[in-house]
Design a protein around this motif. Structure first.
Motif, PDB file in Angstrom:
ATOM      1  N   UNK A 127       0.368   9.381  -1.674  1.00  0.00           N
ATOM      2  CA  UNK A 127      -0.582  10.390  -1.212  1.00  0.00           C
ATOM      3  C   UNK A 127      -1.768  10.470  -2.164  1.00  0.00           C
ATOM      4  N   UNK A 128      -2.955  10.635  -1.595  1.00  0.00           N
ATOM      5  CA  UNK A 128      -4.155  10.842  -2.399  1.00  0.00           C
ATOM      6  C   UNK A 128      -4.173  12.277  -2.924  1.00  0.00           C
ATOM      7  N   UNK A 129      -5.135  12.592  -3.746  1.00  0.00           N
ATOM      8  CA  UNK A 129      -5.298  13.945  -4.261  1.00  0.00           C
ATOM      9  C   UNK A 129      -5.586  14.897  -3.104  1.00  0.00           C
ATOM     10  N   UNK A 130      -4.900  16.006  -3.088  1.00  0.00           N
ATOM     11  CA  UNK A 130      -5.103  16.990  -2.025  1.00  0.00           C
ATOM     12  C   UNK A 130      -6.468  17.649  -2.171  1.00  0.00           C
ATOM     13  N   UNK A 131      -7.182  17.731  -1.049  1.00  0.00           N
ATOM     14  CA  UNK A 131      -8.476  18.410  -1.000  1.00  0.00           C
ATOM     15  C   UNK A 131      -8.376  19.552  -0.008  1.00  0.00           C
ATOM     16  N   UNK A 132      -8.327  20.768  -0.516  1.00  0.00           N
ATOM     17  CA  UNK A 132      -8.152  21.910   0.371  1.00  0.00           C
ATOM     18  C   UNK A 132      -6.824  21.818   1.095  1.00  0.00           C
ATOM     19  N   UNK A 133      -6.866  21.716   2.400  1.00  0.00           N
ATOM     20  CA  UNK A 133      -5.655  21.610   3.223  1.00  0.00           C
ATOM     21  C   UNK A 133      -5.498  20.235   3.855  1.00  0.00           C
ATOM     22  N   UNK A 134      -6.086  19.238   3.219  1.00  0.00           N
ATOM     23  CA  UNK A 134      -6.055  17.874   3.741  1.00  0.00           C
ATOM     24  C   UNK A 134      -5.570  16.927   2.647  1.00  0.00           C
ATOM     25  N   UNK A 135      -4.668  16.021   3.006  1.00  0.00           N
ATOM     26  CA  UNK A 135      -4.187  15.033   2.038  1.00  0.00           C
ATOM     27  C   UNK A 135      -3.864  13.721   2.758  1.00  0.00           C
ATOM     28  N   UNK A 136      -4.739  12.720   2.669  1.00  0.00           N
ATOM     29  CA  UNK A 136      -4.457  11.423   3.296  1.00  0.00           C
ATOM     30  C   UNK A 136      -3.404  10.649   2.503  1.00  0.00           C
ATOM     31  N   UNK A 137      -2.782   9.692   3.162  1.00  0.00           N
ATOM     32  CA  UNK A 137      -1.748   8.911   2.476  1.00  0.00           C
ATOM     33  C   UNK A 137      -1.622   7.516   3.078  1.00  0.00           C
ATOM     34  N   UNK A 138      -1.014   6.644   2.288  1.00  0.00           N
ATOM     35  CA  UNK A 138      -0.603   5.313   2.717  1.00  0.00           C
ATOM     36  C   UNK A 138       0.914   5.280   2.729  1.00  0.00           C
ATOM     37  N   UNK A 139       1.480   4.516   3.644  1.00  0.00           N
ATOM     38  CA  UNK A 139       2.938   4.453   3.731  1.00  0.00           C
ATOM     39  C   UNK A 139       3.353   3.029   4.103  1.00  0.00           C
ATOM     40  N   UNK A 140       4.464   2.583   3.566  1.00  0.00           N
ATOM     41  CA  UNK A 140       4.941   1.238   3.872  1.00  0.00           C
ATOM     42  C   UNK A 140       6.362   1.050   3.380  1.00  0.00           C
ATOM     43  N   UNK A 141       7.024   0.048   3.910  1.00  0.00           N
ATOM     44  CA  UNK A 141       8.390  -0.224   3.490  1.00  0.00           C
ATOM     45  C   UNK A 141       9.081  -1.164   4.448  1.00  0.00           C
TER      46      UNK A 141
END
Length: 230
Positions: A127-141
């Protein structure tokens, strides 16, 4: 499916509440990500096809994808500030229609491949740094999947209109998503690609079968769009 992609891209706006995207929003669920373990569920859609390699040059088998349905559970283990380990078992229902251009008979040319997978993925979320109420992320496996509609144990084959696939298959998954923090829950739309690591085709009993005789490998590939709630 294009409409679904548009929905995924604009969903943060569709589900936004007053002040969520303002300059100084009210911070919702401020300590949520400090939990060691949390749970959730997801609903979504899928579109799968086949990547086919041949033993000799021939016309490609035409694969028409349809829109399938996903539903499952989420178990999330916090590893560090930006990393989480996820287990997301889910049911994925889909259908692929195969057309064999070298077969003249209309009934034999088409195979409707209906699949009901149970996926068992183990995923790493960054997860990237949270900005307000939004937090983008990458996922894999990686994941392993049980195909309940494989026909693997059936002795009949395409000569009896039975398309057979392996019961178990391994996949790898990569994707992106965004966590949206609301007052009472977290909404997380995501899109990810899924790619089989194994040949899934079970050959017909006749080695010269027009359906399977010239196929070297047939692997599932496609994408999932999931809408998760925590």
């Amino acid at each position: 499916m294009k409409k679904l992609l548009v929905l995924f891209l604009i969903s943060p706006l569709l589900f936004a509440q007053e002040g969520m995207f303002s300059k100084d929003p009210i911070i919702n669920k401020e300590n949520w990500n400090k939990q060691r373990i949390h749970w959730g569920y997801f609903l979504g859609f899928n579109s799968l096809d086949f990547k086919t390699d041949y033993l000799s040059v021939t016309e490609d088998i035409e694969v028409k994808s349809t829109t399938g349905f996903n539903v499952g559970l989420i178990g999330n283990l916090r590893l560090a500030e930006y990393f989480d380990l996820r287990f997301e078992p889910g049911l994925y229902i889909t259908q692929r229609n195969l057309t064999y251009p070298n077969i003249l008979d209309a009934g034999d040319r088409l195979r409707e491949v209906k699949s009901t997978y149970i996926f068992f993925p183990l995923l790493l979320k960054y997860s990237a740094l949270r900005t307000g109420n939004i937090r983008p992320y990458l996922i894999g496996g990686v994941s392993t999947a049980l195909n309940l509609s494989s026909n693997a144990n059936v002795t009949e084959d395409n000569y009896n209109e039975r398309f057979r696939m392996t019961k178990w298959t391994n996949f790898y998954e990569v994707g992106i998503g965004i966590d949206l923090y609301f007052e009472y829950f977290i909404f997380s739309p995501s899109i990810r690609g899924v790619f089989s690591m194994n040949d899934e085709l079970i050959r017909d009993n006749d080695p010269n079968s027009p359906w399977t005789g010239n196929v070297h490998e047939m692997k599932t590939r496609g994408f999932f769009i999931n809408f998760a709630f925590h």
